[in-house]
Each structure stands twice: as C-alpha cells, then as structure tokens.
Design an enzyme around this catalytic site. Structure first.
Site, PDB file in Angstrom:
ATOM      1  N   HIS A 296      -7.100   0.799  -1.889  1.00 43.21           N
ATOM      2  CA  HIS A 296      -7.502   1.932  -1.038  1.00 43.21           C
ATOM      3  C   HIS A 296      -8.953   1.805  -0.556  1.00 43.21           C
ATOM      4  O   HIS A 296      -9.437   2.694   0.151  1.00 43.21           O
ATOM      5  CB  HIS A 296      -7.327   3.259  -1.778  1.00 43.21           C
ATOM      6  CG  HIS A 296      -5.911   3.574  -2.139  1.00 43.21           C
ATOM      7  ND1 HIS A 296      -4.891   3.574  -1.220  1.00 43.21           N
ATOM      8  CD2 HIS A 296      -5.334   3.879  -3.341  1.00 43.21           C
ATOM      9  CE1 HIS A 296      -3.742   3.874  -1.830  1.00 43.21           C
ATOM     10  NE2 HIS A 296      -3.984   4.057  -3.119  1.00 43.21           N
TER      11      HIS A 296
ATOM     12  N   ASP B   3       2.578  -1.608  -4.270  1.00 45.20           N
ATOM     13  CA  ASP B   3       2.205  -0.334  -4.875  1.00 45.20           C
ATOM     14  C   ASP B   3       2.940   0.780  -4.119  1.00 45.20           C
ATOM     15  O   ASP B   3       3.249   0.647  -2.935  1.00 45.20           O
ATOM     16  CB  ASP B   3       0.683  -0.149  -4.746  1.00 45.20           C
ATOM     17  CG  ASP B   3       0.156   1.044  -5.527  1.00 45.20           C
ATOM     18  OD1 ASP B   3      -0.344   0.836  -6.644  1.00 45.20           O
ATOM     19  OD2 ASP B   3       0.248   2.188  -5.014  1.00 45.20           O
TER      20      ASP B   3
ATOM     21  N   HIS C 108       1.799   3.517  -3.066  1.00 48.55           N
ATOM     22  CA  HIS C 108       0.966   4.080  -2.001  1.00 48.55           C
ATOM     23  C   HIS C 108       0.572   2.998  -0.998  1.00 48.55           C
ATOM     24  O   HIS C 108       0.341   1.848  -1.376  1.00 48.55           O
ATOM     25  CB  HIS C 108      -0.296   4.703  -2.609  1.00 48.55           C
ATOM     26  CG  HIS C 108      -0.011   5.739  -3.652  1.00 48.55           C
ATOM     27  ND1 HIS C 108       0.027   5.435  -5.002  1.00 48.55           N
ATOM     28  CD2 HIS C 108       0.300   7.049  -3.531  1.00 48.55           C
ATOM     29  CE1 HIS C 108       0.328   6.546  -5.677  1.00 48.55           C
ATOM     30  NE2 HIS C 108       0.503   7.522  -4.818  1.00 48.55           N
TER      31      HIS C 108
ATOM     32  N   ASP D 126       3.859   2.017  -9.648  1.00 51.90           N
ATOM     33  CA  ASP D 126       4.112   3.446  -9.462  1.00 51.90           C
ATOM     34  C   ASP D 126       5.355   3.732  -8.606  1.00 51.90           C
ATOM     35  O   ASP D 126       5.557   4.862  -8.164  1.00 51.90           O
ATOM     36  CB  ASP D 126       2.871   4.184  -8.923  1.00 51.90           C
ATOM     37  CG  ASP D 126       2.069   3.383  -7.909  1.00 51.90           C
ATOM     38  OD1 ASP D 126       2.547   2.318  -7.478  1.00 51.90           O
ATOM     39  OD2 ASP D 126       0.967   3.826  -7.554  1.00 51.90           O
TER      40      ASP D 126
END
Ligand SMILES: [Zn+2]
Length: 354
Positions: A172, A206, A208, A295
């Site tokens: 991120h 991931d 996200h 995740d």
C-alpha cells in the site's frame, strides 16, 4: 512430501527488527481496537514453516544502502520517515504544544501524521490513521526492505526461488505516500533490483489491492503488475484497483486488475488466478515477485473471500508451475490462528511443483 523435498527448502530471509515496530491500537468507528498488523503474525508463520522443514532460514543483520530504496520512492519521503522515527518525541511534543498538551507524551509513543490523500503536497505523506511512526519503525521498515532485496539477490545468483518474511508489509506504499500499515514497498524495491537482468512481473494475491505497487510501476513497460483483490467499490483501498486501470502512456497493458466481489468462491478465485497466470506467461518475465497476502482466507477478520487452507496449496502449486525464478514477499493476513497453516499449505504447493 517425499524425502527429496527436504533438500529443497525455500531460502528465506528474516530479521527480528520487526518486533519493535508495535503500535498498540488502531481507531475503528470511534473505538480503539488492538492493532491488527501485529508481530505475532510473522512469528507464527516463520515458526511453523521451520517446524515443517519447508524453509532454510537466514537471519539478516545488515541493512541495505538506502539508495536501493530510491528507485521506488521519493527520497524526500524516505528522509521524512527516518527523521520522524529517529525524533519521534520531538515531533509529537511539537504537535501537542499547539494544544498545550506537551506533558502528555508517553514512552513508546507513535506519531500519527495528519491524514492527506495519496499524491499530496510536500511534507505530508500518510493517507490513513493505521500507519503511525514510532522510534523503532524506521529500523523495522529498512530491514523489511532489506529482506526483499536479499531475496532478490538469491534470484540474481541463479537460484529458482526465495521468500522474504517482510514486516511491515509494503504494497500500500507508493512513490510518495504511506498507508495501510505500509511505509516502504518491499516488492517494488525488489522489482527494481531484479530489473537489472530483465523484465519483472509482480503478482499481488493479497486480499486488498496493491495501490502502492500499481502507482510505482504504472508507467514502466518492463514491470508488469497483476493483482487479484477485493472489488474497490466494496473494500479498501476504495479509490483504485478497477479493471479499467491498465497502465501509463509509456506502458499500456502493463497493469492488470482482477477485482472480485465479496463472497468470491474458491472456484471463481482459482479460475481468475489461471487468467492472471496466463497474462504473466505472455509477458515472459525474467523474474516473478509474489506479493503474498493470506487475507483471502474464509475466516479472515478483514476479508470476505471464501478460500480454505487447502486452496493455498493449489495456489502455490499453480504459481510454481510457471517455472519463473520467483521471490515471495510477505504482505497481509490477519487470522492469527490460521496464518501458519496457510503458510505451510502454500509453500508445500510451491515446493511440490519444483
Ligand atoms: Zn491485505
């Protein structure tokens, strides 16, 4: 696993520096909750991979030169991160002074920068409230990037794979922004290091979207970014990660997003992974980097996909079957009690296919 695999453990890099980066809380809808991105995440993965003899662990003590981070990040942001971390009490005291609260600073305080949108003005870099900076944050971040570079060195030396047990995670973090528990983009730093020998693909699995990685490599035709993630209309980071984002003017079709809806089943996920892997095969990189998040698991507290432990073995096998020299870089995953099982399942798959 048969006996052959014992001789082919995955070369893995680790540093205990991450443990001292330990923010206590995050703020969720008016409440303080324990900080999700905690050190025991990485420790449980490492320990179980060791117990199952899947990794050959290398403890790293010496950080990389900061110049190795600069191809991925604005040096001014890196200087700022380091300065805040090394002088965190002064930063907090100066900020508290505005409100006459100078006497309220505590030991082991974390600096929460005012929140700005990504790509904002000089001097402000953090776009959310879950990425505070403490006095040990810089050391942890630098060592996390170091592990990714050491892993990349393994590929440059001709080995087929390596694993960097990175924490804090990185995907991120963009060229001029930090957020989502991320400060330096470990996968992007490794990608620029590996670019010396040719094209590099980054596959981000991931849950996200890797908004930082996408932003950093956006206009580089030698770096392909492929991401399978939660639909940004439903989940973090919300503003980016759509299928319509396909790369900058200099790098058309070098960015491929596969947003998936909440409730995505294993069948749909694995079909999407096959699509993603075909795109990587067509790009024919000299190295592949996996931004490895756990995740996507069905009981993930922050996620809404439906993968079970056994699916991670399938994912590992499919990636490994491509046959590209591959660096695995740890990103997210917050289901503490299941992380080690996912790690073991995934790397069993990886090693079975080699
Ligand atoms: Zn994540």
């Amino acid at each position: 696993m048969d006996a052959n695999h014992d001789a082919r453990r995955i070369t893995t890099f680790y540093s205990a520096s991450h443990l001292k980066h330990a923010p206590h809380i995050e703020f969720l809808h008016g409440q303080n909750v324990p900080y999700f991105e905690m050190g025991c995440r990485l420790e449980t993965i490492k320990q179980h991979l060791l117990d199952d003899k899947l990794i050959d662990l290398h403890i790293v003590d010496t950080p990389i030169e900061i110049s190795l981070i600069h191809p991925a990040h604005d040096p001014k942001m890196i200087d700022y991160l380091r300065d805040v971390s090394e002088n965190v009490e002064r930063y907090i005291r100066d900020d508290f002074a505005i409100y006459h609260m100078e006497d309220q600073i505590e030991d082991d305080s974390y600096f929460y920068e005012s929140v700005f949108p990504p790509q904002s003005t000089d001097g402000f870099y953090i776009y959310d409230s879950v990425s505070p900076i403490g006095k040990h944050t810089w050391d942890a971040v630098l060592m996390s990037a170091t592990l990714a570079v050491r892993g990349a060195d393994v590929l440059l030396n001709g080995e087929g794979m390596a694993y960097a047990l990175c924490r804090p995670p990185g995907h991120h973090a963009g060229r001029r922004f930090m957020g989502g528990y991320c400060y330096v983009n470990n996968a992007a730093v490794a990608a620029y290091h590996l670019k010396s020998r040719g094209k590099v693909a980054i596959l981000d699995i991931d849950y996200h979207h890797g908004n930082g990685t996408q932003e950093i490599v956006w206009d580089d035709p030698d770096l392909l970014f492929v991401s399978i993630h939660a639909d940004p209309t439903q989940d973090y980071p919300h503003y980016v990660g759509f299928a319509s984002e396909t790369g900058g003017n200099n790098a058309p079709d070098s960015n491929i997003n596969f947003p998936l809806r909440h409730g995505t089943t294993p069948d749909v996920y694995l079909d999407t992974l096959d699509d993603a892997l075909r795109r990587i095969q067509a790009f024919d990189p000299s190295s592949l980097i996996i931004s490895l998040g756990f995740d996507t698991y069905k009981e993930e507290p922050m996620g809404h996909f439906l993968l079970d432990i056994s699916h991670f073995e399938i994912i590992g096998r499919k990636i490994s079957a491509l046959g590209f020299p591959t660096l695995y870089v740890q990103e997210g995953g917050y289901a503490i009690n299941a992380l080690s099982a996912m790690g073991v399942s995934f790397f069993r798959g990886v090693l079975e296919e080699r």
